[in-house]
Write a protein that holds these residues in place. Structure first.
Motif, PDB file in Angstrom:
ATOM      1  N   TYR A  90     -21.976 -86.914 -12.078  1.00 33.82           N
ATOM      2  CA  TYR A  90     -23.306 -86.656 -11.553  1.00 33.82           C
ATOM      3  C   TYR A  90     -23.200 -86.257 -10.089  1.00 33.82           C
ATOM      4  CZ  TYR A  90     -25.259 -88.533 -15.821  1.00 33.82           C
ATOM      5  OH  TYR A  90     -25.596 -88.729 -17.138  1.00 33.82           O
ATOM      6  N   PHE A  91     -23.762 -85.101  -9.786  1.00 36.39           N
ATOM      7  CA  PHE A  91     -23.721 -84.588  -8.423  1.00 36.39           C
ATOM      8  C   PHE A  91     -25.116 -84.638  -7.802  1.00 36.39           C
ATOM      9  CE2 PHE A  91     -19.472 -83.092  -8.256  1.00 36.39           C
ATOM     10  CZ  PHE A  91     -19.152 -82.545  -9.487  1.00 36.39           C
ATOM     11  N   CYS A  92     -25.151 -85.078  -6.583  1.00 32.02           N
ATOM     12  CA  CYS A  92     -26.347 -84.993  -5.762  1.00 32.02           C
ATOM     13  C   CYS A  92     -26.195 -83.792  -4.836  1.00 32.02           C
ATOM     14  CB  CYS A  92     -26.492 -86.281  -4.947  1.00 32.02           C
ATOM     15  SG  CYS A  92     -27.824 -86.286  -3.749  1.00 32.02           S
ATOM     16  N   ALA A  93     -27.291 -83.137  -4.513  1.00 28.33           N
ATOM     17  CA  ALA A  93     -27.265 -82.029  -3.571  1.00 28.33           C
ATOM     18  C   ALA A  93     -28.517 -82.085  -2.711  1.00 28.33           C
ATOM     19  CB  ALA A  93     -27.180 -80.687  -4.300  1.00 28.33           C
ATOM     20  N   SER A  94     -28.454 -81.435  -1.560  1.00 26.64           N
ATOM     21  CA  SER A  94     -29.639 -81.333  -0.722  1.00 26.64           C
ATOM     22  C   SER A  94     -29.675 -79.970  -0.047  1.00 26.64           C
ATOM     23  CB  SER A  94     -29.672 -82.460   0.319  1.00 26.64           C
ATOM     24  OG  SER A  94     -28.657 -82.299   1.298  1.00 26.64           O
ATOM     25  N   SER A  95     -30.878 -79.568   0.355  1.00 28.36           N
ATOM     26  CA  SER A  95     -31.042 -78.301   1.062  1.00 28.36           C
ATOM     27  C   SER A  95     -32.177 -78.462   2.065  1.00 28.36           C
ATOM     28  CB  SER A  95     -31.343 -77.155   0.095  1.00 28.36           C
ATOM     29  OG  SER A  95     -32.572 -77.345  -0.573  1.00 28.36           O
ATOM     30  N   ASP A  96     -32.193 -77.561   3.055  1.00 26.33           N
ATOM     31  CA  ASP A  96     -33.231 -77.675   4.080  1.00 26.33           C
ATOM     32  C   ASP A  96     -34.517 -76.956   3.682  1.00 26.33           C
ATOM     33  OD1 ASP A  96     -31.841 -75.183   6.410  1.00 26.33           O
ATOM     34  OD2 ASP A  96     -32.383 -75.081   4.289  1.00 26.33           O
ATOM     35  N   SER A  97     -34.446 -76.139   2.621  1.00 27.00           N
ATOM     36  CA  SER A  97     -35.643 -75.466   2.116  1.00 27.00           C
ATOM     37  C   SER A  97     -35.489 -75.275   0.625  1.00 27.00           C
ATOM     38  CB  SER A  97     -35.840 -74.115   2.809  1.00 27.00           C
ATOM     39  OG  SER A  97     -34.810 -73.223   2.436  1.00 27.00           O
ATOM     40  N   GLY A  98     -36.572 -74.885  -0.031  1.00 32.21           N
ATOM     41  CA  GLY A  98     -36.511 -74.731  -1.482  1.00 32.21           C
ATOM     42  C   GLY A  98     -35.560 -73.644  -1.928  1.00 32.21           C
ATOM     43  N   SER A  99     -35.416 -72.642  -1.114  1.00 33.22           N
ATOM     44  CA  SER A  99     -34.514 -71.551  -1.471  1.00 33.22           C
ATOM     45  C   SER A  99     -33.235 -71.592  -0.651  1.00 33.22           C
ATOM     46  CB  SER A  99     -35.220 -70.202  -1.260  1.00 33.22           C
ATOM     47  OG  SER A  99     -35.655 -70.094   0.082  1.00 33.22           O
ATOM     48  N   GLY A 100     -33.052 -72.663   0.066  1.00 31.75           N
ATOM     49  CA  GLY A 100     -31.880 -72.782   0.928  1.00 31.75           C
ATOM     50  C   GLY A 100     -30.613 -73.143   0.178  1.00 31.75           C
ATOM     51  N   THR A 101     -29.533 -73.026   0.855  1.00 40.92           N
ATOM     52  CA  THR A 101     -28.245 -73.372   0.274  1.00 40.92           C
ATOM     53  C   THR A 101     -28.202 -74.848  -0.063  1.00 40.92           C
ATOM     54  OG1 THR A 101     -27.186 -71.642   1.569  1.00 40.92           O
ATOM     55  CG2 THR A 101     -25.764 -73.376   0.685  1.00 40.92           C
ATOM     56  N   GLN A 102     -27.735 -75.133  -1.262  1.00 38.97           N
ATOM     57  CA  GLN A 102     -27.608 -76.522  -1.688  1.00 38.97           C
ATOM     58  C   GLN A 102     -26.189 -77.002  -1.399  1.00 38.97           C
ATOM     59  OE1 GLN A 102     -29.133 -77.242  -5.670  1.00 38.97           O
ATOM     60  NE2 GLN A 102     -30.798 -75.793  -5.351  1.00 38.97           N
ATOM     61  N   TYR A 103     -26.118 -78.143  -0.735  1.00 38.00           N
ATOM     62  CA  TYR A 103     -24.834 -78.751  -0.413  1.00 38.00           C
ATOM     63  C   TYR A 103     -24.649 -79.972  -1.305  1.00 38.00           C
ATOM     64  CZ  TYR A 103     -24.829 -75.634   3.565  1.00 38.00           C
ATOM     65  OH  TYR A 103     -24.840 -74.503   4.345  1.00 38.00           O
ATOM     66  N   PHE A 104     -23.488 -80.042  -1.905  1.00 36.57           N
ATOM     67  CA  PHE A 104     -23.233 -81.048  -2.928  1.00 36.57           C
ATOM     68  C   PHE A 104     -22.394 -82.205  -2.401  1.00 36.57           C
ATOM     69  CE2 PHE A 104     -24.683 -79.239  -6.971  1.00 36.57           C
ATOM     70  CZ  PHE A 104     -25.050 -77.978  -6.553  1.00 36.57           C
ATOM     71  N   GLY A 105     -22.666 -83.364  -2.964  1.00 37.51           N
ATOM     72  CA  GLY A 105     -21.829 -84.524  -2.715  1.00 37.51           C
ATOM     73  C   GLY A 105     -20.596 -84.505  -3.598  1.00 37.51           C
ATOM     74  N   PRO A 106     -19.723 -85.501  -3.436  1.00 33.46           N
ATOM     75  CA  PRO A 106     -18.466 -85.543  -4.183  1.00 33.46           C
ATOM     76  C   PRO A 106     -18.628 -85.974  -5.635  1.00 33.46           C
ATOM     77  CG  PRO A 106     -18.645 -87.437  -2.756  1.00 33.46           C
ATOM     78  CD  PRO A 106     -19.813 -86.577  -2.446  1.00 33.46           C
ATOM     79  N   GLY A 107     -19.804 -86.495  -5.975  1.00 35.62           N
ATOM     80  CA  GLY A 107     -20.048 -86.853  -7.366  1.00 35.62           C
ATOM     81  C   GLY A 107     -19.788 -88.319  -7.668  1.00 35.62           C
ATOM     82  N   THR A 108     -20.460 -88.789  -8.723  1.00 37.80           N
ATOM     83  CA  THR A 108     -20.196 -90.105  -9.306  1.00 37.80           C
ATOM     84  C   THR A 108     -19.799 -89.876 -10.752  1.00 37.80           C
ATOM     85  OG1 THR A 108     -21.755 -91.341  -7.923  1.00 37.80           O
ATOM     86  CG2 THR A 108     -21.188 -92.297 -10.062  1.00 37.80           C
ATOM     87  N   ARG A 109     -18.622 -90.368 -11.094  1.00 41.10           N
ATOM     88  CA  ARG A 109     -18.188 -90.233 -12.493  1.00 41.10           C
ATOM     89  C   ARG A 109     -18.679 -91.447 -13.259  1.00 41.10           C
ATOM     90  NH1 ARG A 109     -15.382 -86.939 -15.218  1.00 41.10           N
ATOM     91  NH2 ARG A 109     -14.459 -85.880 -13.423  1.00 41.10           N
ATOM     92  N   LEU A 110     -19.565 -91.218 -14.209  1.00 43.84           N
ATOM     93  CA  LEU A 110     -20.145 -92.285 -15.023  1.00 43.84           C
ATOM     94  C   LEU A 110     -19.515 -92.267 -16.401  1.00 43.84           C
ATOM     95  CD1 LEU A 110     -22.323 -94.490 -15.491  1.00 43.84           C
ATOM     96  CD2 LEU A 110     -23.833 -92.643 -16.268  1.00 43.84           C
ATOM     97  N   LEU A 111     -19.035 -93.432 -16.812  1.00 45.56           N
ATOM     98  CA  LEU A 111     -18.470 -93.583 -18.158  1.00 45.56           C
ATOM     99  C   LEU A 111     -19.262 -94.654 -18.886  1.00 45.56           C
ATOM    100  CD1 LEU A 111     -16.306 -92.943 -20.254  1.00 45.56           C
ATOM    101  CD2 LEU A 111     -14.857 -94.680 -19.184  1.00 45.56           C
ATOM    102  N   VAL A 112     -19.849 -94.276 -19.999  1.00 46.17           N
ATOM    103  CA  VAL A 112     -20.630 -95.207 -20.812  1.00 46.17           C
ATOM    104  C   VAL A 112     -19.824 -95.559 -22.045  1.00 46.17           C
ATOM    105  CG1 VAL A 112     -22.805 -95.594 -22.020  1.00 46.17           C
ATOM    106  CG2 VAL A 112     -22.755 -94.130 -19.984  1.00 46.17           C
ATOM    107  N   LEU A 113     -19.577 -96.861 -22.213  1.00 49.60           N
ATOM    108  CA  LEU A 113     -18.761 -97.327 -23.347  1.00 49.60           C
ATOM    109  C   LEU A 113     -19.616 -97.914 -24.456  1.00 49.60           C
ATOM    110  CD1 LEU A 113     -15.917 -99.050 -21.286  1.00 49.60           C
ATOM    111  CD2 LEU A 113     -15.943 -96.730 -22.241  1.00 49.60           C
TER     112      LEU A 113
END
Lengths: 113, 113
Positions: A90-113
């Motif tokens: 799961y990646f989170c991202a943010s941008s300064d505007s709706g059409s702006g460049t999205q910058y991504f985080g490193p992610g969370t790896r989720l494993l459901v057993l």
């Protein structure tokens, strides 16, 4: 250089359990996003969030999912009752505007057993 | 609906050789276009973006991409590949709204010594 951070980096949970994935977007950004990437597949949009409300969501983002900005810095994704098929990065991202460049985080790896 | 296609699942090049990764998009208006790179176990790092103006855009790590409206393409190039460039590369464009990105399925780059 400002960056998006995410915690935890990995999470293992039992099917049916609730999980909360946390993100700290870049501080002056106003638009926040969650994406997921199932192993071996493409990155898929889940939801976007602006001005304390969801601005768009995909068909994947059903009632089991919710997002929240509980304070001025965190942005969370909650999965109420996890399923096996929720296992993904799961990646989170943010941008300064709706059409702006999205910058991504490193992610969370989720494993459901 | 908008779509992004990366026709090559895997590409293998020798270190020092040139590289071109293909991306085709389907979009009504002039799109914003992005290339992201994902190293193993890492998040998505922005390589470069095209918004408007000069159709040849320069990015980080010596990468460049050229927007060709007539071919609906935004191919990524590098004149001389380094072993550290081995990663997965994703082309992306906005969806129906500007709030989400649509990703191609990715091209995995392998670099031979």
């Amino acid at each position: 250089e400002p960056e998006v951070t995410q915690t935890p980096s990995h999470q293992v949970t039992q099917m049916g359990q609730e999980v909360i994935l946390r993100c700290v977007p870049i501080s002056n950004h106003l638009y926040f996003y969650w994406y997921r990437q199932i192993l071996g597949q493409k990155v898929e949009f889940l939801v976007s969030f602006y001005n304390n409300e969801i601005s768009e969501k995909s068909e994947i983002f059903d009632d089991q999912f919710s997002v929240e900005r509980p304070d001025g810095s965190n942005f969370t994704l909650k999965i109420r009752s996890t399923k096996l098929e929720d296992s993904a990065m799961y990646f989170c991202a943010s941008s300064d505007s709706g059409s702006g460049t999205q910058y991504f985080g490193p992610g969370t790896r989720l494993l459901v057993l | 609906a908008q779509s992004v296609t990366q026709p090559d699942i895997h590409i293998t090049v020798s270190e020092g050789a040139s590289l071109e990764l293909r991306c085709n998009y389907s979009y009504g208006a002039t799109p914003y276009l992005f290339w992201y790179v994902q190293s193993p176990g890492q998040g998505l790092q922005l390589l470069l973006k095209y918004f408007s103006g000069d159709t040849l855009v320069q990015g980080i790590k010596g990468f460049e991409a050229e927007f060709k409206r007539s071919q609906s393409s935004f191919n990524l190039r590098k004149p001389s590949v380094h072993w550290s460039d081995a990663a997965e590369y994703f082309c992306a464009a906005p969806g129906d709204s500007s709030y989400k990105l649509i990703f191609g399925s990715g091209t995995r780059l392998l670099v031979r010594p």
